[in-house]
Each structure stands twice: as structure tokens, then as C-alpha cells.
Design an enzyme around this catalytic site. Structure first.
Site, PDB file in Angstrom:
ATOM      1  N   THR A  13     -50.418 -41.291   6.218  1.00  0.00           N
ATOM      2  CA  THR A  13     -51.852 -41.287   5.911  1.00  0.00           C
ATOM      3  C   THR A  13     -52.149 -40.916   4.463  1.00  0.00           C
ATOM      4  O   THR A  13     -53.272 -41.106   4.002  1.00  0.00           O
ATOM      5  CB  THR A  13     -52.577 -40.282   6.834  1.00  0.00           C
ATOM      6  N   GLY A  14     -51.161 -40.372   3.749  1.00  0.00           N
ATOM      7  CA  GLY A  14     -51.390 -39.903   2.378  1.00  0.00           C
ATOM      8  C   GLY A  14     -51.337 -41.049   1.373  1.00  0.00           C
ATOM      9  O   GLY A  14     -51.171 -42.220   1.731  1.00  0.00           O
ATOM     10  N   VAL A  16     -49.066 -41.792  -1.034  1.00  0.00           N
ATOM     11  CA  VAL A  16     -47.795 -42.510  -1.126  1.00  0.00           C
ATOM     12  C   VAL A  16     -47.528 -43.247   0.188  1.00  0.00           C
ATOM     13  O   VAL A  16     -47.018 -44.369   0.190  1.00  0.00           O
ATOM     14  CB  VAL A  16     -46.643 -41.552  -1.503  1.00  0.00           C
ATOM     15  N   SER A  41     -54.065 -35.774  12.159  1.00  0.00           N
ATOM     16  CA  SER A  41     -54.112 -37.237  12.324  1.00  0.00           C
ATOM     17  C   SER A  41     -53.460 -37.701  13.623  1.00  0.00           C
ATOM     18  O   SER A  41     -53.798 -38.786  14.126  1.00  0.00           O
ATOM     19  CB  SER A  41     -53.371 -37.913  11.158  1.00  0.00           C
ATOM     20  N   ARG A 110     -33.997 -33.402  -3.231  1.00  0.00           N
ATOM     21  CA  ARG A 110     -33.399 -34.201  -4.318  1.00  0.00           C
ATOM     22  C   ARG A 110     -32.207 -33.546  -4.996  1.00  0.00           C
ATOM     23  O   ARG A 110     -31.241 -34.209  -5.351  1.00  0.00           O
ATOM     24  CB  ARG A 110     -34.441 -34.474  -5.413  1.00  0.00           C
ATOM     25  N   CYS A 149     -41.605 -39.400 -10.302  1.00  0.00           N
ATOM     26  CA  CYS A 149     -42.161 -40.630 -10.875  1.00  0.00           C
ATOM     27  C   CYS A 149     -41.980 -40.761 -12.389  1.00  0.00           C
ATOM     28  O   CYS A 149     -41.903 -41.884 -12.908  1.00  0.00           O
ATOM     29  CB  CYS A 149     -43.636 -40.758 -10.499  1.00  0.00           C
ATOM     30  N   GLN A 175     -48.795 -39.072 -18.406  1.00  0.00           N
ATOM     31  CA  GLN A 175     -48.723 -39.389 -16.974  1.00  0.00           C
ATOM     32  C   GLN A 175     -50.100 -39.680 -16.384  1.00  0.00           C
ATOM     33  O   GLN A 175     -51.067 -38.953 -16.608  1.00  0.00           O
ATOM     34  CB  GLN A 175     -48.048 -38.231 -16.223  1.00  0.00           C
ATOM     35  N   SER A 178     -53.045 -40.909 -10.983  1.00  0.00           N
ATOM     36  CA  SER A 178     -52.635 -41.234  -9.603  1.00  0.00           C
ATOM     37  C   SER A 178     -51.362 -40.485  -9.212  1.00  0.00           C
ATOM     38  O   SER A 178     -51.087 -40.308  -8.027  1.00  0.00           O
ATOM     39  CB  SER A 178     -52.424 -42.743  -9.440  1.00  0.00           C
ATOM     40  N   HIS A 241     -46.944 -44.411 -15.844  1.00  0.00           N
ATOM     41  CA  HIS A 241     -46.500 -43.286 -16.678  1.00  0.00           C
ATOM     42  C   HIS A 241     -45.801 -43.853 -17.919  1.00  0.00           C
ATOM     43  O   HIS A 241     -44.876 -44.669 -17.808  1.00  0.00           O
ATOM     44  CB  HIS A 241     -45.492 -42.415 -15.931  1.00  0.00           C
ATOM     45  N   THR A 327     -46.649 -44.967  -8.877  1.00  0.00           N
ATOM     46  CA  THR A 327     -46.687 -44.898  -7.409  1.00  0.00           C
ATOM     47  C   THR A 327     -45.901 -46.045  -6.766  1.00  0.00           C
ATOM     48  O   THR A 327     -45.679 -46.035  -5.564  1.00  0.00           O
ATOM     49  CB  THR A 327     -48.141 -44.912  -6.871  1.00  0.00           C
TER      50      THR A 327
HETATM   51  P1  NAP Z   1     -50.904 -36.646   0.196  1.00  0.00           P
HETATM   52  O1  NAP Z   1     -51.813 -37.754  -0.133  1.00  0.00           O
HETATM   53  O2  NAP Z   1     -51.436 -35.255   0.217  1.00  0.00           O
HETATM   54  O3  NAP Z   1     -50.243 -36.962   1.641  1.00  0.00           O
HETATM   55  C1  NAP Z   1     -49.455 -36.031   2.322  1.00  0.00           C
HETATM   56  C2  NAP Z   1     -49.038 -36.545   3.679  1.00  0.00           C
HETATM   57  O4  NAP Z   1     -48.317 -35.494   4.349  1.00  0.00           O
HETATM   58  C3  NAP Z   1     -50.197 -36.939   4.598  1.00  0.00           C
HETATM   59  O5  NAP Z   1     -49.820 -38.036   5.410  1.00  0.00           O
HETATM   60  C4  NAP Z   1     -50.360 -35.696   5.472  1.00  0.00           C
HETATM   61  O6  NAP Z   1     -50.918 -35.982   6.758  1.00  0.00           O
HETATM   62  C5  NAP Z   1     -48.916 -35.288   5.637  1.00  0.00           C
HETATM   63  N1  NAP Z   1     -48.831 -33.872   6.031  1.00  0.00           N
HETATM   64  C6  NAP Z   1     -49.433 -32.793   5.438  1.00  0.00           C
HETATM   65  N2  NAP Z   1     -49.151 -31.675   6.141  1.00  0.00           N
HETATM   66  C7  NAP Z   1     -48.385 -32.052   7.198  1.00  0.00           C
HETATM   67  C8  NAP Z   1     -47.790 -31.347   8.285  1.00  0.00           C
HETATM   68  N3  NAP Z   1     -47.951 -30.025   8.437  1.00  0.00           N
HETATM   69  N4  NAP Z   1     -47.058 -32.054   9.172  1.00  0.00           N
HETATM   70  C9  NAP Z   1     -46.890 -33.391   9.042  1.00  0.00           C
HETATM   71  N5  NAP Z   1     -47.436 -34.109   8.024  1.00  0.00           N
HETATM   72  C10 NAP Z   1     -48.176 -33.452   7.122  1.00  0.00           C
HETATM   73  O7  NAP Z   1     -49.651 -36.618  -0.805  1.00  0.00           O
HETATM   74  P2  NAP Z   1     -49.040 -37.839  -1.686  1.00  0.00           P
HETATM   75  O8  NAP Z   1     -49.668 -37.860  -3.023  1.00  0.00           O
HETATM   76  O9  NAP Z   1     -49.031 -39.056  -0.843  1.00  0.00           O
HETATM   77  O10 NAP Z   1     -47.530 -37.329  -1.902  1.00  0.00           O
HETATM   78  C11 NAP Z   1     -46.592 -37.346  -0.831  1.00  0.00           C
HETATM   79  C12 NAP Z   1     -45.242 -36.892  -1.340  1.00  0.00           C
HETATM   80  O11 NAP Z   1     -44.784 -37.795  -2.350  1.00  0.00           O
HETATM   81  C13 NAP Z   1     -45.270 -35.508  -1.999  1.00  0.00           C
HETATM   82  O12 NAP Z   1     -44.082 -34.836  -1.665  1.00  0.00           O
HETATM   83  C14 NAP Z   1     -45.358 -35.820  -3.486  1.00  0.00           C
HETATM   84  O13 NAP Z   1     -44.817 -34.794  -4.274  1.00  0.00           O
HETATM   85  C15 NAP Z   1     -44.522 -37.095  -3.566  1.00  0.00           C
HETATM   86  N6  NAP Z   1     -44.824 -37.996  -4.683  1.00  0.00           N
HETATM   87  C16 NAP Z   1     -46.108 -38.352  -4.966  1.00  0.00           C
HETATM   88  C17 NAP Z   1     -46.349 -39.269  -5.986  1.00  0.00           C
HETATM   89  C18 NAP Z   1     -47.730 -39.737  -6.321  1.00  0.00           C
HETATM   90  O14 NAP Z   1     -47.833 -40.547  -7.249  1.00  0.00           O
HETATM   91  N7  NAP Z   1     -48.783 -39.290  -5.630  1.00  0.00           N
HETATM   92  C19 NAP Z   1     -45.296 -39.809  -6.715  1.00  0.00           C
HETATM   93  C20 NAP Z   1     -44.006 -39.443  -6.396  1.00  0.00           C
HETATM   94  C21 NAP Z   1     -43.797 -38.528  -5.383  1.00  0.00           C
HETATM   95  P3  NAP Z   1     -52.510 -35.779   7.070  1.00  0.00           P
HETATM   96  O15 NAP Z   1     -53.220 -36.931   6.419  1.00  0.00           O
HETATM   97  O16 NAP Z   1     -52.556 -35.842   8.542  1.00  0.00           O
HETATM   98  O17 NAP Z   1     -52.898 -34.471   6.478  1.00  0.00           O
END
Ligand code: NAP
Length: 349
Positions: A13-14, A16, A41, A110, A149, A175, A178, A241, A327
Site C-alpha cells: 500500500t505504500g 514503493v 489495511s 542490506r 536509491c 535527491q 519522492s 537523483h 523510485t
Molecule cells: P511507505 O509509503 O510509508 O509504505 C510503508 C509500507 O509498510 C505500507 O504498505 C505500510 O502499510 C507498511 N507497514 C507499515 N507498518 C507496518 C506493519 N507494522 N506491518 C506490516 N506492514 C506495515 O514507505 P515507502 O516510501 O514506500 O518505503 C518503503 C521502504 O522502501 C522503506 O523501507 C524505505 O526506506 C524504502 N525505500 C524507499 C524509497 C522511496 O523512494 N520512497 C526508495 C528506496 C527505498 P499500511 O499502508 O497498511 O500502513
């Protein structure tokens, strides 16, 4: 759809997670069949649980799937993870223990010595860590990760230079917002501004670069001995980036040697025609004002890295600019390419 490998997404749902869904739409090898997220969710239809934040509409094929709890059981063998870092350690480990192949985008595992930090164009042989990982941990499954990223953009820019002996790297990032997820940095902070700090980012870039460019010794990864120094900045750019790089090299190559290396750089994903591999992973741009995030980051489905402004550096040897989509190449696309490499090695047979 016959013959496709069923996949699940943790953190679907997030931000990524949504990129995974979009990137996997119509994928020739993988089909999204299972979605997991938090208790908030779980039990809802994906379209009810998710505020769709990407351009275009949510792919209809996933909207009716019911989001599950992040527990192994009914999930497919191959799982992509886009979990929040606060929960990824335990959940990903539980899935690997239960026999799943977890291809993760989260930072948590990692730097563990037996976990590949994989960039298929750079270090496909790091997959050979996996038998050691399974043996040491007693898991039936495994965890593979992709880099941060900004690190992936830097390492793609450095990989063609490895034959010249990299000894020092100075990298400064610009950076995109997003990269901070949704809702990200408050608009009052980022509009017409630069924020010269991203928590933990410089350390990640420095350490991950040495591991990615390191050598598999048969048992472990020997990190690249080069010194790497990173300055990380958040800038008012939506996607992409940019990294400006100065590098010291043991051999003292001429400009044409360097350009030939970048131009000829293709690797395993291109040779095996992996579906998400860009035909040329590094695209050289001779124009003096390119690459630029708004004009270049989305090209090649966001999977190539764009390189330009190669010139002598008065402090180290050479300097240049490199740009990648944070992303896509820096998150979901990177993980999907990792899974494609694994499939090409027979991991899911
Ligand atoms: P985000 O939008 O906050 O999404 C987080 C996800 O984790 C949501 O699906 C959320 O579900 C789920 N979650 C949160 N708490 C949980 C729990 N207790 N149990 C199970 N699921 C849970 O974060 P994001 O930006 O997508 O990033 C996700 C990961 O990718 C992170 O580790 C981040 O560091 C990494 N990352 C991000 C980017 C970027 O560009 N954004 C780039 C590289 C790496 P709900 O919706 O139900 O809360």
C-alpha cells in the site's frame, strides 16, 4: 497468464509498493497475486486500503485483491518487500525462514555479511552468498536486497571504472523529494530550498558502495578498499537523483579510454535479455547541460542511468555527473531486475 510466476508484495500500500504494482503490470514472467500491509489495511480490498499516489490510475487487476497480514502462510514463494524500515527486519526474516525468496527494497538487511546487496549489472556473482546464508541461518528461503536509491546511481556510474583501480570517491547528491516517500518533506521546507541533510543517507552511500563494488571471495564479500565520501542534499525535484562525482584512479586513463568504458558497458542483464534490463544501462550524454532529472530520469522506463559532463578534476583525477530514477531504478525496478536475474539463474525452477 500460463507459466507466470506468482508473486506477493509486502508493504504493497505504500509508495514503493505502488511502484512495484505499476512496474509489474503486464510483466512477462511475474504476476502479482498477493498483497500484504499493516493491520490498518489487512482485510480490505487493495483499492480501499490504498491512496493511489502515482500518475495514472491503479491497475484494475490488483484493486480487487484483498490485502493480507504480513505473515507467511498463503503468500507466493517469491515476495517483493517495500516494508517500512521499522518492521522490515522481523517480517522479512520470518518469510525467509518459512521458505520464501524475499527480494527486498528496505535497508534493514542490506549490510548483513551473508545478504547479497545486488545490482545485476555490477555484481551478479554476489548471489553466490545465498547458499552460505541458508546454511548459516538454517533458513529454507533467502533474502536478497537492492541498494539505497542514491547509492545505486553512484555505483552504476563507478562500475565501468573498476578496471582502472578506484581509490577515492567524492560524491554529492541532489535527491528528489519522492525519495522521502509520501507525504515526504513538508512543502514549506523544500519549495525554493535545499536541505543539506538526509538522516543516515551519507553513511548508507559510503558503506553500500564499498559492498556493491566489493569482490566475492568464495565465502564472503571483500569490500572495495576505496575511500568514499558522500554529501547528501534534498532538492525541490520530483523524481530523479543526481549525483556529482569526483574520482581518483590508480591507472591514469585518458578521456577516450573512460568514454569507451562507459559506452561499451553492458553486463549480464543485457546479455540474458532480462525483461526489465535497459539495452544500455549507462547512457552517455555529450551535451554540456545534461543529464537533467526532469528531462532524462524517466527515459528507458526509468531503468537506465544517465552520465555526462566528464572532465578532469584538479583535486582527484576525473569528475562527472550521473542521474537515475530513484523510485524505479532506485527501488521497485531494481528489485524486479534482481528477481529476473535470479530467475535466469534457475532460482524459481
Ligand atoms: P511507505 O509509503 O510509508 O509504505 C510503508 C509500507 O509498510 C505500507 O504498505 C505500510 O502499510 C507498511 N507497514 C507499515 N507498518 C507496518 C506493519 N507494522 N506491518 C506490516 N506492514 C506495515 O514507505 P515507502 O516510501 O514506500 O518505503 C518503503 C521502504 O522502501 C522503506 O523501507 C524505505 O526506506 C524504502 N525505500 C524507499 C524509497 C522511496 O523512494 N520512497 C526508495 C528506496 C527505498 P499500511 O499502508 O497498511 O500502513
Amino acid at each position: 497468464m500460463a507459466g507466470k510466476i506468482e508473486v506477493g508484495i509486502l508493504g504493497a500500500t505504500g509508495m514503493v509498493g505502488q511502484h512495484f504494482i505499476r512496474f509489474l503490470q503486464c510483466h512477462p514472467w511475474f504476476e502479482v497475486k498477493w498483497l500484504g500491509a499493516s493491520d490498518r489495511s489487512a482485510g480490505k480490498k487493495y483499492r480501499e486500503a490504498t491512496g493511489w499516489r502515482l500518475d495514472g490510475v491503479m491497475p484494475g487487476s490488483v484493486g480487487e485483491l484483498t490485502v493480507g497480514e504480513c505473515k507467511p502462510g498463503n503468500a507466493p514463494h517469491l515476495i517483493f518487500s517495500a516494508l517500512d524500515a521499522s518492521v522490515a527486519t522481523e517480517i522479512e526474516r520470518a518469510f525467509a525462514e518459512a521458505g520464501h525468496v524475499v527480494v527486498s527494497n528496505s535497508r534493514n538487511h542490506r549490510m548483513e555479511p551473508d545478504v547479497p546487496l545486488l545490482v545485476p549489472e555490477i555484481n551478479p556473482e554476489h548471489l553466490k552468498l545465498l547458499p552460505h546464508q541458508r546454511r548459516r541461518r538454517g533458513w529454507r528461503g533467502q533474502i536478497v536486497t537492492n541498494p539505497n536509491c542514491s547509492t545505486i546511481v553512484l555505483t552504476m556510474g563507478l562500475a565501468p571504472l573498476l578496471p582502472f583501480g578506484i581509490t577515492k570517491v567524492m560524491a554529492t547528491t541532489l535527491q528528489a523529494i519522492s525519495g522521502a516517500g509520501y507525504p515526504g518533506v513538508p512543502s514549506m521546507d523544500i519549495q525554493a530550498n535545499v536541505i543539506p541533510f538526509i538522516a543516515g543517507e551519507e553513511e548508507k552511500m559510503q558503506q553500500e558502495t564499498q559492498k556493491i563494488l566489493g569482490e566475492f571471495t568464495g565465502e564472503e564479500i571483500r569490500p572495495l578498499a576505496a575511500k568514499v565520501s558522500a554529501h547528501c542534499n534534498r532538492v525541490p525535484v520530483t523524481d530523479g537523483h543526481t549525483v556529482t562525482v569526483s574520482v581518483e584512479l590508480t591507472a591514469k586513463p585518458q578521456e577516450q579510454d573512460l568514454l569507451a568504458c562507459f559506452d561499451n558497458f553492458v553486463s549480464v542483464p543485457q546479455q540474458r535479455h532480462l525483461p526489465s534490463a535497459p539495452p544500455r544501462p549507462i547512457v552517455y550524454m555529450p551535451e554540456c547541460d545534461r543529464p537533467q532529472p526532469r528531462r532524462d530520469a524517466e527515459r528507458e522506463r526509468g531503468m537506465a542511468v544517465f552520465f555526462g559532463r566528464l572532465r578532469p578534476c584538479p583535486v582527484l583525477d576525473w569528475k562527472f555527473v550521473v542521474l537515475g530514477h530513484n523510485t524505479i531504478r532506485g527501488a521497485a525496478g531494481a528489485a524486479v531486475l534482481n528477481a529476473e536475474l535470479m530467475r535466469s539463474e534457475g532460482f524459481f525452477d
